[in-house]
Design a protein around this motif. Structure first.
Motif, PDB file in Angstrom:
ATOM      1  N   LEU A  65      -2.070 -11.663   5.794  1.00 30.85           N
ATOM      2  CA  LEU A  65      -1.722 -10.505   4.955  1.00 30.85           C
ATOM      3  C   LEU A  65      -2.877  -9.944   4.228  1.00 30.85           C
ATOM      4  CD1 LEU A  65       0.107  -8.120   3.822  1.00 30.85           C
ATOM      5  CD2 LEU A  65       1.097  -9.786   2.446  1.00 30.85           C
ATOM      6  N   THR A  76      -0.209  -3.471   6.721  1.00 31.82           N
ATOM      7  CA  THR A  76       0.088  -4.292   5.599  1.00 31.82           C
ATOM      8  C   THR A  76       1.455  -4.630   5.055  1.00 31.82           C
ATOM      9  OG1 THR A  76      -0.281  -2.622   3.960  1.00 31.82           O
ATOM     10  CG2 THR A  76      -2.308  -3.718   4.424  1.00 31.82           C
ATOM     11  N   MET A 121       0.660  -1.322   0.022  1.00 32.39           N
ATOM     12  CA  MET A 121      -0.095   0.022  -0.141  1.00 32.39           C
ATOM     13  C   MET A 121       0.918   1.195   0.195  1.00 32.39           C
ATOM     14  SD  MET A 121      -2.937  -1.307  -0.157  1.00 32.39           S
ATOM     15  CE  MET A 121      -4.046  -2.857   0.634  1.00 32.39           C
ATOM     16  N   ALA A 126      -2.757   2.226   7.285  1.00 35.10           N
ATOM     17  CA  ALA A 126      -2.938   1.109   6.216  1.00 35.10           C
ATOM     18  C   ALA A 126      -1.560   0.482   5.975  1.00 35.10           C
ATOM     19  CB  ALA A 126      -3.725   1.502   4.940  1.00 35.10           C
ATOM     20  N   THR A 127      -0.531   1.545   5.572  1.00 37.33           N
ATOM     21  CA  THR A 127       0.626   0.936   5.037  1.00 37.33           C
ATOM     22  C   THR A 127       1.467   0.141   6.195  1.00 37.33           C
ATOM     23  OG1 THR A 127       1.859   2.765   5.828  1.00 37.33           O
ATOM     24  CG2 THR A 127       0.949   3.236   3.675  1.00 37.33           C
ATOM     25  N   ALA A 135      -7.546  -2.775   5.042  1.00 35.56           N
ATOM     26  CA  ALA A 135      -6.928  -1.228   4.724  1.00 35.56           C
ATOM     27  C   ALA A 135      -7.504  -0.614   3.727  1.00 35.56           C
ATOM     28  CB  ALA A 135      -5.195  -1.594   4.309  1.00 35.56           C
TER      29      ALA A 135
END
Lengths: 330, 330
Positions: free
Chosen positions: B238, A249, A205, A245-246, B245
Motif C-alpha cells: 500500500l 491506493t 487519497m 490513484a484513488t 499515486a
C-alpha cells in the motif's frame, strides 16, 4: 407498447467516481462528458401480456443473474411511473465490446430508459429522463444529451436535483476528436460499481479527489465553452490519473491498468513530445482514450493502429443524444 | 590516505518521498528499509597531493557533470571535517545496473562516505556517518546499517536529528526474502530527486501521503519486530502504491511504471491468489521488488525468470551494513 431507441456512449472528461447513495445512484461529485458519435447501443423494448416475465437479450445472448436484475430494476422504475405490471421483452445491441471500459452501461441504460418509457406511452422531458437513466447506471444520465453534458451532483436526499444537462451541442466543437482504442476486449474483473464503493470507503487519497474535483470541473467546463483544447486535455488527463490513484491506493488495490495501458499512455506522451498535441483519459478499465484535434486524428489513429496491443480503433467526435429509432430489433 | 568500503543497497518498505530541505536532504517523512545482501557497491577513495582535482570513475566510466558534482560535494563535506584540501581519486563498482531503481545511490553514497572518512583518518560513529551519507543521497543513510533500518526524519533545521538507526540486525529475520528483478536496465528519465520536489510542490495527493505514512511506519516497524509477514507485505505494498499515486497526479505527471511493471504486479497478484503469499514494492523506477518468505523464494524467482520481460533476477535477504574492505579497486 413497443419502441426502439438508440443512445451513444459518453466518455467523461471529469470522472464520476464515488456514490453518496448506492440505491438512488447519487454521486459524490459532478462530472462532465463528451457523447461519442461512434459508439452506441440500440434497444427495443416491448411490454405485453404475452411475456410472462422480463426477458433480456444483449448482443444476441440472453442475460441472467445480476445483469438481468439491473435491467429488471430499471424496468420496474418505468412500470411504476406508467402504473403497469406488464412484463417486457428487451433486446439490445452494442456496436462495440461491452463491459470493457467503453461505457456500454451508459449508452445501454440511456437507450433502455428511452425505449421503455416510450413503449409505455410516457412523455418525459430530458431532465426527468436523465434522472431515470441515472438510477440504472450513473453515467447513463449524461448519454441522454448530445455534445457535452454535465451531471450535476445535487444535494437532495431523494435525488430530485441530481440530473444531467447539456453544456453544448455537438455542433459547438466539431474539431474536437476522441480516439478510442480497444487494447483488450475482455470483460473486467472488478465492475466499476464495486470498485467505486470500496474506494470511497478506504482509499486515503479519496478525500483529495473530492477536494480538487471542483477545480477540474471549472477548468473543463470553461475549456469546452471557450474551445480551449490545451486546457481541456490537461485537466482531463490529470482528472483521470487522480481517479486511478484513488483505486490504486484502496485496500485491496484495484488496478485496471494492463501492460498495454502503459504502452498507450507512453505513446500518447511520445506523440505529444513530438508536437502532436494529445492527451489521454482512462476509465474503469484498461482502455486508453485519446483526446486530440480533428486535424491530427488520422495521424494518431494510424500510430495507434500500428501498435501490437491494439485490437480496434474508433475515431469519434461529439455525437447525438438519445433518440427514438424505427429500426426494431425484433 | 586510501581506503575501500562496501555498502549494500537497501529497499524501502516505507518509502522516503519528499524533502523539507533540499540542501541538507531532510525528509518530509521517516522511512524504513531492508538492507539487501545481494546488491552492493564497493568504493575506493584516495586523497593525495598527486591528484590535482577530484576524479571519479563509476563502473569503469569517468563521470562528469551533475553526477561528478554530487560526489565532489560529498567529498567536500568529509574534507571539511578532516580539515584538508586534498583532492581525491574515487573508483566505484556496482554489482548491479545503476540508476535503474535499484537504489545504487544509496549503496554508492554509503560506501563513498565510509571510504572517504576512513581514508582521511576520521573515526566517526555510525549515527554521524548516517547523517553524512544522508547529505549525499537521502536513502544512503539507511545503508550504513545491516538488517532493517529506520531513517528518523527529525525536526531540527540543521538536520542534526535526522539520521538512520537499526531496527533489527540481519539475523533477526533470515526467513524474509526480497526478489529484485530488472525489467529494463535503462537509466531513468526523471531522477528521483527532481520527481520528489515536483510531487511535494503540486500533487493534490501529497498531503494524504504525509497524513497516512505514520500509520504505515507503525505497521511496518511492528511487523519487523514481531516478524509478522502478512502485516509487513500488506503495509509495504500500500505504501508503494501511495507514493506512485502522488507521482501520477503531479503536473506534469511522472509515471515510472513501464508495461513490464504492470505485468510483474499482476504476476505477483496472481501468485498470491494461487496461495504463494507475496507482495510487491516499487521505487522511483520500473523495477518491481517482491517481498516473500524464503521458503517460497525459489518458486517465485523461477516464475519471474520465466517472464519474457525480465532480464535478471536477484534473490536477496537482509544483508550487512557498510564495512571497510581490503579489496582495493586501484
Amino acid at each position: 407498447m413497443k419502441a426502439t431507441a438508440t443512445a451513444n456512449s459518453n466518455i467523461a472528461l471529469v470522472k464520476y467516481w464515488g456514490k453518496r447513495d448506492e440505491r438512488l445512484i447519487l454521486p459524490q461529485n459532478s462530472s462532465i462528458s463528451m457523447t461519442l458519435d461512434g459508439l452506441y447501443t440500440t434497444t427495443t423494448a416491448e411490454f405485453s401480456e404475452k411475456h410472462r416475465k422480463d426477458e433480456v437479450t444483449i448482443d444476441g445472448k440472453k442475460v441472467a443473474g445480476e445483469e438481468l436484475d439491473r435491467v429488471v430494476r430499471q424496468l420496474n422504475l418505468v412500470r411504476r411511473l406508467a402504473k403497469t405490471h406488464l412484463s417486457a421483452k428487451v433486446t439490445s445491441k452494442n456496436n462495440f465490446p461491452k463491459a470493457a471500459g467503453l461505457a456500454s452501461s451508459a449508452s445501454g441504460f440511456a437507450a433502455l430508459t428511452l425505449a421503455a418509457t416510450k413503449a409505455l406511452g410516457l412523455h418525459i422531458e430530458k431532465k426527468e429522463l436523465s434522472m431515470l437513466a441515472r438510477q440504472g447506471s450513473g453515467s447513463a444520465c449524461r448519454s441522454i444529451y448530445g455534445g457535452f453534458a454535465e451531471w450535476v451532483k445535487g444535494s437532495h436526499h431523494d435525488g430530485s436535483d441530481s440530473y444531467a444537462k447539456q453544456l453544448a451541442p455537438k455542433e459547438h466543437w466539431p474539431e474536437l476528436a476522441m480516439i478510442v482504442s480497444v487494447v483488450t476486449a475482455e470483460e473486467k474483473k472488478v465492475k466499476s460499481r464495486a470498485g467505486m464503493s470500496q474506494t470511497v470507503a478506504n482509499s486515503p487519497m479519496y478525500r483529495a479527489w473530492l477536494e480538487t474535483v471542483e477545480e477540474d470541473l471549472k477548468n473543463v467546463r470553461e475549456a469546452i465553452m471557450e474551445r480551449k483544447f490545451t486546457q481541456l486535455g490537461t485537466a482531463a488527463e490529470l482528472n483521470a490519473l487522480k481517479m486511478h490513484a484513488t483505486m490504486h491506493t484502496t485496500t485491496p488495490h484495484i488496478i485496471y491498468w494492463q501492460p498495454e495501458t502503459i504502452t498507450m499512455m507512453k505513446e500518447v506522451m511520445q506523440m505529444h513530445e513530438e508536437g502532436i498535441e494529445c492527451y489521454f483519459t482512462i476509465d474503469g478499465g484498461p482502455q486508453v482514450k485519446i483526446v486530440c484535434m480533428d486535424k491530427n486524428a488520422g495521424k494518431i489513429a494510424k500510430r495507434v493502429k500500428g501498435m501490437a496491443e491494439v485490437e480496434k480503433v474508433y475515431v469519434c467526435h461529439a455525437g447525438e443524444g438519445a433518440r427514438l429509432s424505427n429500426k426494431e430489433l425484433f
